[in-house]
Design an enzyme around this catalytic site. Structure first.
Site, PDB file in Angstrom:
ATOM      1  N   GLU A 116     -10.318 -50.611 -14.067  1.00  0.00           N
ATOM      2  CA  GLU A 116     -10.463 -49.404 -13.255  1.00  0.00           C
ATOM      3  C   GLU A 116      -9.134 -49.041 -12.602  1.00  0.00           C
ATOM      4  O   GLU A 116      -8.759 -47.877 -12.542  1.00  0.00           O
ATOM      5  CB  GLU A 116     -11.538 -49.624 -12.176  1.00  0.00           C
ATOM      6  CG  GLU A 116     -11.894 -48.365 -11.379  1.00  0.00           C
ATOM      7  CD  GLU A 116     -10.962 -48.067 -10.209  1.00  0.00           C
ATOM      8  OE1 GLU A 116     -10.913 -46.907  -9.777  1.00  0.00           O
ATOM      9  OE2 GLU A 116     -10.263 -48.984  -9.726  1.00  0.00           O
ATOM     10  N   HIS A 171      -5.455 -52.635  -1.786  1.00  0.00           N
ATOM     11  CA  HIS A 171      -4.263 -52.737  -2.651  1.00  0.00           C
ATOM     12  C   HIS A 171      -3.094 -53.458  -1.974  1.00  0.00           C
ATOM     13  O   HIS A 171      -1.941 -53.224  -2.337  1.00  0.00           O
ATOM     14  CB  HIS A 171      -3.805 -51.356  -3.139  1.00  0.00           C
ATOM     15  CG  HIS A 171      -4.798 -50.657  -4.030  1.00  0.00           C
ATOM     16  ND1 HIS A 171      -4.519 -49.471  -4.655  1.00  0.00           N
ATOM     17  CD2 HIS A 171      -6.056 -50.985  -4.403  1.00  0.00           C
ATOM     18  CE1 HIS A 171      -5.571 -49.085  -5.371  1.00  0.00           C
ATOM     19  NE2 HIS A 171      -6.528 -49.992  -5.231  1.00  0.00           N
TER      20      HIS A 171
HETATM   21 ZN   LIG Z   1     -11.607 -50.309  -6.704  1.00  0.00          ZN
END
Ligand SMILES: [Zn+2]
Length: 462
Positions: free
Chosen positions: A326, A425
């Site tokens: 993804e 992230h």
């Molecule tokens: Zn994600």
């Protein structure tokens, strides 16, 4: 409440009978008290680690999850997806000249390469820094102002918006600079592009993420600097010329073979009809992908685990999917769409959890407005855990958006996103960020909703 009462008293109009609602309550209560999802997440993050597409850890995670689902009695298949194989390298930067500099010093700039970035020369590149806060300021620069320079796109992530609960909107507002920055900079002749990190981290942590290149312009190195370092560069550049030395040595290896992990919990009455419950198995490499999106995978695993534990067999297939890649372009989802293109009509609904694991206040739905009324009884079951809201959304998950685009109703838990983008992230996306109670509430939403969609008298309206 009135909506719910009228749905419940509308007699034959409810899609679920009292026995089915009681089953949903059993699933909800079991999910709240079962450590399965937490234990699976601990293994994925602590034993396997970060799961970047094409990495040995992603491969191990595929086989691990497949084996776990098989052990529950689900029918498991691995569906092939060709994925990017990008590997992070050295990533350093120093300001080497600036107004007011003490002689012989440099200043460190904390940054991380954007996913897919090309490398600088091994010895790094040195160039003057140009800073703009947004596209408008960029467009207003004189011609040639960026040529040969390092362009910093210093667009701020809206922390206030995130703090009041709209982390998704704050993210959307900033992520365009990460996605489109390198191509835009290259078009203007920049030597490299830096973006201010897209997220709310306060501890000088850079947020990585995918960037997008185009064959039409030169492919230039791209990195995200911390908010603190973006502020520093912006301050110094406002006083005079600033030079930066930037070294990035990531590598893009040949595409790798990987898999979506599919595990079917068979349907009793409609063995061809499918309800997807899913999260994405790949993650960025800086942390261990606990909130993004190990959590989504394990709450989906828990849905199958509970059906198995409690011996529940809905009318339709509950199809667990751990999507691959993804983060680097949803290649797994694209492969699924290609492989199942003739079977979309049998896809009754799809759920994806990909916004962390904080308290879910309800369910996002994407599709017909009637879905809200139709889901009222399910919302009633989730009321006791504070997950009763039903909110329309255009997108319920990157991996299921193409299914939604073909008319398949899409769903996602409405996770509290106030802190999600502080860790998203970054190196701090680790297991300790998971609150076990909240994780289990998400598991409850996933299990109850998956069962409800798979066992309703009629399929969800579409
Ligand atoms: Zn994600």
């Amino acid at each position: 409440m009135l909506d719910r009462l009228s749905a419940l008293t509308a007699g034959g109009k409810s899609a679920w009978n009292p026995g089915q609602l009681a089953t949903m309550e059993r699933l909800r209560d079991a999910a709240l008290n079962d450590p399965y999802a937490l234990n699976e997440l601990r293994h994925l993050t602590g034993n396997i680690g970060p799961r970047l597409s094409g990495s040995p850890q992603a491969e191990q995670a595929v086989y691990y999850v497949a084996a776990r689902m098989s052990a529950l009695g689900a029918e498991v298949s691995l569906e092939k997806a060709t994925v990017p194989h990008w590997v992070r390298g050295v990533e350093t930067a120093e300001v080497i000249s600036w107004p007011g500099q003490a002689q012989g010093t440099t200043q460190k700039v904390v940054l991380t390469a954007l996913g897919g970035s090309v490398a600088t020369p091994a010895e790094g590149l040195t160039a003057e820094v140009v800073v703009v806060n947004d596209w408008k300021q960029l467009a207003a620069l004189p011609p040639g102002a960026v040529k040969g320079k390092i362009l910093l796109l210093n667009h701020k992530f809206d922390k206030e918006l995130a703090a009041v609960g709209d982390g998704g909107a704050a993210y959307e507002g900033a992520v365009v600079y990460r996605g489109a920055g390198p191509v835009t900079g290259a078009r203007l002749g920049a030597a490299a592009v830096l973006v201010r990190s897209v997220g709310g981290a306060d501890f000088r942590l850079p947020h990585t993420g995918e960037t997008i290149y185009s064959d039409a312009v030169p492919i230039i190195p791209a990195a995200a600097v911390t908010a603190e370092d973006a502020d520093l560069l912006s301050y110094l550049v406002s006083q005079g010329p600033v030079k930066l030395h930037l070294t990035l040595t990531p590598q893009t290896l040949p595409d790798a073979s990987s898999y979506n992990v599919i595990a079917d919990w068979k349907g009793t009455e409609h063995p061809e009809q499918v309800v997807i419950v899913s999260g994405h198995l790949d993650s960025w490499d800086l942390g261990t992908g606990a909130i993004d999106d190990g959590a989504g995978v394990v709450v989906s695993m828990q849905a199958i685990h509970l059906l198995s534990q409690l011996g529940i067999h809905p009318r339709r297939i509950v199809r667990f999917i751990a999507w691959m890649s993804e983060e680097e372009g949803s290649q797994g989802a694209a492969a699924y769409m290609a492989d199942h293109k003739d079977d979309i009509a049998n896809h009754i609904s799809a759920i994806e959890s990909d916004l962390g694991a904080d308290h879910p206040s309800g369910i996002y739905y994407s599709g017909k407005p009637e879905l809200a009324q139709w889901l009222q009884p399910v919302s009633g079951v989730l009321d006791s855990i504070g997950a009763e809201t039903l909110a329309a959304s255009t997108e319920t998950g990157a991996d299921i958006e193409d299914l939604s685009g073909k008319g398949v109703p899409g769903f996602a838990p409405v996770q509290d996103s106030r802190t999600y983008f502080n860790y998203h992230h970054t190196a701090a996306d680790t297991f300790d960020k998971i609150d076990p109670r909240h994780l289990n509430e998400n598991a409850a939403v996933m299990a109850v909703l998956a069962y409800a969609l798979a066992d309703s008298a009629d399929p969800a309206p579409r």
